[in-house]
Motif scaffolding. Structure first.
Motif, PDB file in Angstrom:
ATOM      1  N   ALA A   1     -33.149 -22.478  10.726  1.00  0.00           N
ATOM      2  CA  ALA A   1     -34.554 -22.087  10.891  1.00  0.00           C
ATOM      3  C   ALA A   1     -35.317 -23.102  11.746  1.00  0.00           C
ATOM      4  N   SER A   2     -34.915 -24.366  11.676  1.00  0.00           N
ATOM      5  CA  SER A   2     -35.672 -25.416  12.379  1.00  0.00           C
ATOM      6  C   SER A   2     -34.811 -26.667  12.508  1.00  0.00           C
ATOM      7  N   ALA A   3     -35.268 -27.582  13.360  1.00  0.00           N
ATOM      8  CA  ALA A   3     -34.578 -28.869  13.504  1.00  0.00           C
ATOM      9  C   ALA A   3     -34.584 -29.604  12.164  1.00  0.00           C
ATOM     10  N   LEU A   4     -35.706 -29.484  11.446  1.00  0.00           N
ATOM     11  CA  LEU A   4     -35.800 -30.137  10.132  1.00  0.00           C
ATOM     12  C   LEU A   4     -34.706 -29.622   9.190  1.00  0.00           C
ATOM     13  N   GLU A   5     -34.524 -28.303   9.179  1.00  0.00           N
ATOM     14  CA  GLU A   5     -33.482 -27.746   8.312  1.00  0.00           C
ATOM     15  C   GLU A   5     -32.100 -28.279   8.681  1.00  0.00           C
ATOM     16  N   VAL A   6     -31.849 -28.424   9.971  1.00  0.00           N
ATOM     17  CA  VAL A   6     -30.547 -28.936  10.415  1.00  0.00           C
ATOM     18  C   VAL A   6     -30.311 -30.341   9.850  1.00  0.00           C
ATOM     19  N   PHE A   7     -31.288 -31.217  10.044  1.00  0.00           N
ATOM     20  CA  PHE A   7     -31.082 -32.608   9.600  1.00  0.00           C
ATOM     21  C   PHE A   7     -31.102 -32.745   8.073  1.00  0.00           C
ATOM     22  N   GLN A   8     -31.863 -31.881   7.403  1.00  0.00           N
ATOM     23  CA  GLN A   8     -31.806 -31.873   5.933  1.00  0.00           C
ATOM     24  C   GLN A   8     -30.409 -31.466   5.462  1.00  0.00           C
ATOM     25  N   THR A   9     -29.849 -30.468   6.144  1.00  0.00           N
ATOM     26  CA  THR A   9     -28.494 -30.013   5.808  1.00  0.00           C
ATOM     27  C   THR A   9     -27.484 -31.130   6.063  1.00  0.00           C
ATOM     28  N   ALA A  10     -27.654 -31.826   7.186  1.00  0.00           N
ATOM     29  CA  ALA A  10     -26.747 -32.932   7.527  1.00  0.00           C
ATOM     30  C   ALA A  10     -26.843 -34.046   6.479  1.00  0.00           C
ATOM     31  N   TYR A  11     -28.071 -34.342   6.074  1.00  0.00           N
ATOM     32  CA  TYR A  11     -28.284 -35.395   5.061  1.00  0.00           C
ATOM     33  C   TYR A  11     -27.621 -35.026   3.733  1.00  0.00           C
ATOM     34  N   LYS A  12     -27.836 -33.783   3.296  1.00  0.00           N
ATOM     35  CA  LYS A  12     -27.209 -33.313   2.049  1.00  0.00           C
ATOM     36  C   LYS A  12     -25.688 -33.339   2.169  1.00  0.00           C
ATOM     37  N   HIS A  13     -25.210 -32.957   3.342  1.00  0.00           N
ATOM     38  CA  HIS A  13     -23.762 -32.939   3.551  1.00  0.00           C
ATOM     39  C   HIS A  13     -23.180 -34.355   3.444  1.00  0.00           C
ATOM     40  N   GLU A  14     -23.876 -35.338   4.008  1.00  0.00           N
ATOM     41  CA  GLU A  14     -23.391 -36.722   3.925  1.00  0.00           C
ATOM     42  C   GLU A  14     -23.388 -37.215   2.470  1.00  0.00           C
ATOM     43  N   GLN A  15     -24.379 -36.779   1.685  1.00  0.00           N
ATOM     44  CA  GLN A  15     -24.390 -37.166   0.265  1.00  0.00           C
ATOM     45  C   GLN A  15     -23.185 -36.567  -0.460  1.00  0.00           C
ATOM     46  N   TYR A  16     -22.862 -35.335  -0.086  1.00  0.00           N
ATOM     47  CA  TYR A  16     -21.678 -34.677  -0.654  1.00  0.00           C
ATOM     48  C   TYR A  16     -20.400 -35.437  -0.278  1.00  0.00           C
ATOM     49  N   VAL A  17     -20.305 -35.857   0.983  1.00  0.00           N
ATOM     50  CA  VAL A  17     -19.114 -36.599   1.426  1.00  0.00           C
ATOM     51  C   VAL A  17     -19.025 -37.945   0.699  1.00  0.00           C
ATOM     52  N   THR A  18     -20.160 -38.590   0.492  1.00  0.00           N
ATOM     53  CA  THR A  18     -20.166 -39.865  -0.244  1.00  0.00           C
ATOM     54  C   THR A  18     -19.588 -39.669  -1.646  1.00  0.00           C
ATOM     55  N   GLU A  19     -20.015 -38.593  -2.323  1.00  0.00           N
ATOM     56  CA  GLU A  19     -19.466 -38.298  -3.654  1.00  0.00           C
ATOM     57  C   GLU A  19     -17.953 -38.140  -3.600  1.00  0.00           C
ATOM     58  N   ARG A  20     -17.492 -37.464  -2.562  1.00  0.00           N
ATOM     59  CA  ARG A  20     -16.040 -37.268  -2.404  1.00  0.00           C
ATOM     60  C   ARG A  20     -15.329 -38.611  -2.232  1.00  0.00           C
ATOM     61  N   ILE A  21     -15.906 -39.483  -1.402  1.00  0.00           N
ATOM     62  CA  ILE A  21     -15.284 -40.798  -1.165  1.00  0.00           C
ATOM     63  C   ILE A  21     -15.253 -41.593  -2.483  1.00  0.00           C
ATOM     64  N   TYR A  22     -16.354 -41.524  -3.244  1.00  0.00           N
ATOM     65  CA  TYR A  22     -16.389 -42.239  -4.527  1.00  0.00           C
ATOM     66  C   TYR A  22     -15.298 -41.737  -5.478  1.00  0.00           C
ATOM     67  N   LYS A  23     -15.057 -40.418  -5.450  1.00  0.00           N
ATOM     68  CA  LYS A  23     -13.995 -39.858  -6.300  1.00  0.00           C
ATOM     69  C   LYS A  23     -12.629 -40.378  -5.878  1.00  0.00           C
ATOM     70  N   LEU A  24     -12.449 -40.539  -4.565  1.00  0.00           N
ATOM     71  CA  LEU A  24     -11.176 -41.107  -4.084  1.00  0.00           C
ATOM     72  C   LEU A  24     -11.026 -42.547  -4.572  1.00  0.00           C
ATOM     73  N   VAL A  25     -12.129 -43.296  -4.529  1.00  0.00           N
ATOM     74  CA  VAL A  25     -12.093 -44.689  -5.013  1.00  0.00           C
ATOM     75  C   VAL A  25     -11.730 -44.694  -6.502  1.00  0.00           C
ATOM     76  N   ASP A  26     -12.363 -43.809  -7.281  1.00  0.00           N
ATOM     77  CA  ASP A  26     -12.050 -43.708  -8.716  1.00  0.00           C
ATOM     78  C   ASP A  26     -10.554 -43.480  -8.936  1.00  0.00           C
ATOM     79  N   GLN A  27     -10.012 -42.569  -8.129  1.00  0.00           N
ATOM     80  CA  GLN A  27      -8.583 -42.250  -8.271  1.00  0.00           C
ATOM     81  C   GLN A  27      -7.701 -43.449  -7.908  1.00  0.00           C
ATOM     82  N   ALA A  28      -8.059 -44.136  -6.821  1.00  0.00           N
ATOM     83  CA  ALA A  28      -7.278 -45.309  -6.388  1.00  0.00           C
ATOM     84  C   ALA A  28      -7.361 -46.426  -7.440  1.00  0.00           C
ATOM     85  N   LEU A  29      -8.523 -46.562  -8.062  1.00  0.00           N
ATOM     86  CA  LEU A  29      -8.679 -47.561  -9.131  1.00  0.00           C
ATOM     87  C   LEU A  29      -7.804 -47.189 -10.328  1.00  0.00           C
TER      88      LEU A  29
END
Ligand SMILES: [Fe+2]
Ligand SMILES: [Fe+2]
Length: 162
Positions: free
Chosen positions: A82-110
């Motif tokens: 809908a807008s440039a704002l929506e794009v970057f909000q989506t990107a920001y949320k997506h990065e938070q999701y990826v961070t959660e995934r990385i943390y889960k990998l760390v949990d598993q490696a630990l």
């Protein structure tokens, strides 16, 4: 020490998640181009390149550990926004999701006492801090400029310098 089957599978899943990220950003870049916002398109294209690098880093790591890499299919990214704002909000949320995934990998490696994978993942933990912060900074700027077309084009020019 051999990497476990479970850790190998989890990293292969993350390889797919990184390719999906790359495609999401490539889709955003294409949308910005269609909107005449070539600076933002350029920024997203760079982001696409970074995600491909993240993918390749994981692939190289699995090879180094003598593990099997499975090249995944990639999900089709969203076509329009809908807008440039929506794009970057989506990107920001997506990065938070990826961070959660990385943390889960760390949990598993630990849990597996896989010290080599813990050490490798540290780079991704740090990278996610940067990824979230750069997306959030652009969201804040876009929120500030509101409906001003002129300000939008100024920001577009700025992001084109990435
Ligand atoms: Fe990434
Ligand atoms: Fe990212």
């Amino acid at each position: 020490m051999k990497i476990s089957k479970e850790m190998t599978a989890a990293i292969n899943d993350q390889i797919k998640a990184e390719y999906d990220s790359a495609y999401i950003y490539l889709g955003m870049s294409a949308w910005f181009e269609s909107e005449g916002l070539s600076g933002m398109a350029h920024w997203m294209r760079k982001q696409y390149g970074e995600e491909i690098e993240h993918t390749e880093k994981f692939i190289k790591y699995l090879y180094e550990r003598g593990a099997r890499v499975i090249i995944p299919g990639v999900d089709k990214p969203k076509e329009s926004y809908a807008s440039a704002l929506e794009v970057f909000q989506t990107a920001y949320k997506h990065e938070q999701y990826v961070t959660e995934r990385i943390y889960k990998l760390v949990d598993q490696a630990l849990a597996e006492k896989d010290y080599a994978t813990q050490s490798m993942l540290k780079w991704y933990v740090d990278e996610q801090v940067e990824e979230e912060s750069s997306a959030e900074a652009i969201v804040s700027k876009l929120e500030c400029l509101g409906d001003s077309k002129q300000a939008l084009y100024m920001l577009d020019k700025e992001l084109g310098g990435r």
